[in-house]
Design a protein around this motif. Structure first.
Motif: not given
Ligand SMILES: C=C(CC[C@@H](C)[C@H]1CC[C@H]2C3=CC[C@H]4[C@H](C)[C@@H](O)CC[C@]4(C)[C@H]3CC[C@]12C)C(C)C
Ligand code: SAM
Length: 363
Positions: A99-122
Motif C-alpha cells: 500500500q506504500s507506492f515508494h522505495f526505501s533503503p534496505s535495512i539488513s535484518g529488517k523486512s521490506h515492510r519494516d524498512a518502508t515504515r521506518m522511511h515513512e516515520e522519518m
C-alpha cells in the motif's frame, strides 16, 4: 494397465499441484500487509474493464508524442495523463508491492515492510509532528504512508491524489485499519490545491511531486496552504551528480524510468533547493537518503525477478480467461521493463528516488 494407472496418477497429481498453486497465487497471494488485492481482483481502476487496453495504448502514445516535444510539455495535460497511468497501475502496485507506492533503503535484518515504515516515520521526526496537527500529504496514493504517519504521531492527515480510484482504495484501507478518524482523502490536483491559504501545520510528499511538469507549480501551492513557520518535507525523484546527459546509456536509463513511471521529465538534484528557495521556502536540510551507509533501495526490485515471471504467467492466464481486463498484461510487461531501468539507474548511481528536502515557510 499398470502403465496407464501410473499415468493417471501422475496426471491427477499435476492437476492438483498446478490447480492448487494457481488458486493460491490468484486468489490468496498478496502483499504481507492487510490483505488488499489478489490477482483475481486486478482491475483498470476507474476505467471500465473493456477500456483498459485502450487506456494503455493512449498512455503509451501520449508518452511517445510527449517525448517528441508535444503533449508532455503542455502542463495542463499532464494530470490527466498521470490519472490514466494510476488507473492502469494501482491494482498491480498493491498486489505486487503493497500500500506504500515508494522505495526505501534496505535495512539488513529488517523486512521490506519494516524498512518502508521506518522511511515513512522519518517524516514524523523531520516535521516534528504532534498529535492533532493538520498535515497535508501531497500525492497520497492509496495511503500507506498516511496511515503509518498518523498512527505514529497522532496527527490528522489530509491526503490529496488526482486519481479517483485511489481515493476509494485509500478510504477503504483507512476504515479497515481504524484510522479513518485521523486520515482524510480528497480527490484533486495538487497543481491547483483545493485548500485554504495558511491552513496546514505541515506538509509532506513522498515520491509524488516528480509527476509535476514544473516543480515550482506544486511547491508554490504547498507554500500557500502552509501556516507561516511550518515545515514541508519531500522525497524527490532526481538524477544525481553522476548522471551524464552526453552518455547514451545514461540517457536510455533515464528515458526508460520516465516512460514507465508517467514522468514528464526527471529533474537534476541541483534544481530542487533552487526551486524551493525561489518559491519562498527556507531550506533547512537536503540529503540523498540513498547514499551510503544506506543500503540499496533497488535490492527489493532485483529480488523480485522470479516473482515477476510468476506474476506474468498469472496475469496472462487471468486475462486469457477473461477474469482480468485485456490490457493488464501490457501494463504488467511495461512495469517489468521499468523495474529493470530503475535497478540499472540505482546500480549506476545516476538516479535516486529519495532526494530529501526539508523546508520551512518563514514566519
Ligand atoms: C513512485 C513511483 C512508483 C515507485 C514504485 C512503487 C513502483 C515503480 C515500479 C513498480 C513495479 C515494477 C515491477 C512490477 C512487477 C513486474 C509486478 O509483477 C509486481 C509489481 C511491480 C514490482 C511494481 C510495483 C511498484 C513499483 C516498484 C512512480 C510512479 C513515480
Ligand atoms: C508514486 S505515487 C506515491 C503515493 C504515496 N506518496 C506513497 O508513497 O504511497 C504518486 C502519487 O502522486 C499523485 N499525483 C500525481 N500527480 C498529481 C497531481 N497533479 N495532483 C494530485 N496528485 C497527484 C498520484 O495520484 C499518486 O497518488
Amino acid at each position: 494397465m499398470e502403465f496407464f494407472k501410473e499415468l493417471l496418477t501422475l496426471f491427477c497429481t499435476a492437476v492438483v499441484v498446478f490447480g492448487g498453486g494457481f488458486y493460491y497465487f490468484t486468489c490468496l497471494f498478496g502483499p504481507a500487509e492487510l490483505k488488499g488485492k489478489t490477482a483475481v481482483q486486478l482491475s483498470g481502476g476507474s476505467l471500465d474493464k473493456e477500456k483498459v487496453k485502450e487506456g494503455y495504448e493512449q498512455y503509451w502514445s501520449f508518452f511517445q508524442r510527449g517525448v517528441n516535444g508535444n503533449d508532455l510539455n503542455a502542463s495542463d495535460k499532464v494530470p490527466a495523463f498521470v490519472d490514466t497511468f494510476y488507473n492502469l497501475v494501482t491494482d498491480i502496485y498493491e498486489w505486487g508491492w503493497g500500500q506504500s507506492f515508494h522505495f526505501s533503503p534496505s535495512i539488513s535484518g529488517k523486512s521490506h515492510r519494516d524498512a518502508t515504515r521506518m522511511h515513512e516515520e522519518m517524516v514524523v521526526d523531520l516535521l516534528d509532528l504532534k498529535p492533532k496537527a493538520r498535515i497535508l500529504d501531497a500525492g497520497c496514493g492509496v495511503g500507506g504512508p498516511m496511515r503509518a504517519i498518523a498512527a505514529h504521531s497522532g496527527a490528522n492527515i489530509v491526503g490529496i491524489t488526482i486519481n479517483e480510484y485511489q481515493v476509494e482504495r485509500a478510504r477503504a484501507h483507512n476504515k479497515r485499519s481504524g484510522l479513518d478518524s485521523l486520515c482524510e482523502v480528497v480527490c484533486g490536483n495538487f497543481l491547483k490545491m483545493p485548500f485554504d491559504d495558511n491552513s496546514f501545520d505541515g506538509a509532506y510528499s513522498i515520491e509524488a511531486t516528480c509527476h509535476a511538469p514544473k516543480l515550482e507549480e506544486v511547491y508554490t501551492k504547498i507554500y500557500r496552504v502552509l501556516k507561516p513557520g511550518s515545515r514541508y518535507v519531500s522525497y524527490e525523484w532526481v538524477t544525481t551528480e553522476l548522471y551524464d546527459s552526453e552518455d547514451p546509456e545514461h540517457v536510455e536509463i533515464i528515458r526508460g524510468i520516465e516512460r514507465g513511471d508517467a514522468l514528464p521529465g526527471l529533474r537534476s538534484y541541483k534544481d530542487i533547493a533552487e526551486i524551493a528557495t525561489k518559491v519562498g521556502f527556507e531550506v533547512v536540510k537536503e540529503k540523498d537518503l540513498a547514499k551510503p551507509p544506506a543500503e540499496p533501495w533497488w535490492t527489493r526490485l532485483k529480488m523480485g525477478r522470479i516473482a515477476y515471471w510468476r506474476n506474468h504467467i498469472v496475469v496472462t492466464i487471468l486475462s486469457w480467461l477473461g477474469i482480468a481486463p485485456k490490457g493488464v498484461v501490457d501494463v504488467h510487461d511495461m512495469l517489468y521493463v521499468t523495474a529493470d531501468y530503475l535497478a540499472k539507474g540505482g546500480d549506476a548511481g545516476i538516479f535516486t528516488p529519495m532526494h530529501m528536502i526539508l523546508c520551512r515557510k518563514p514566519e
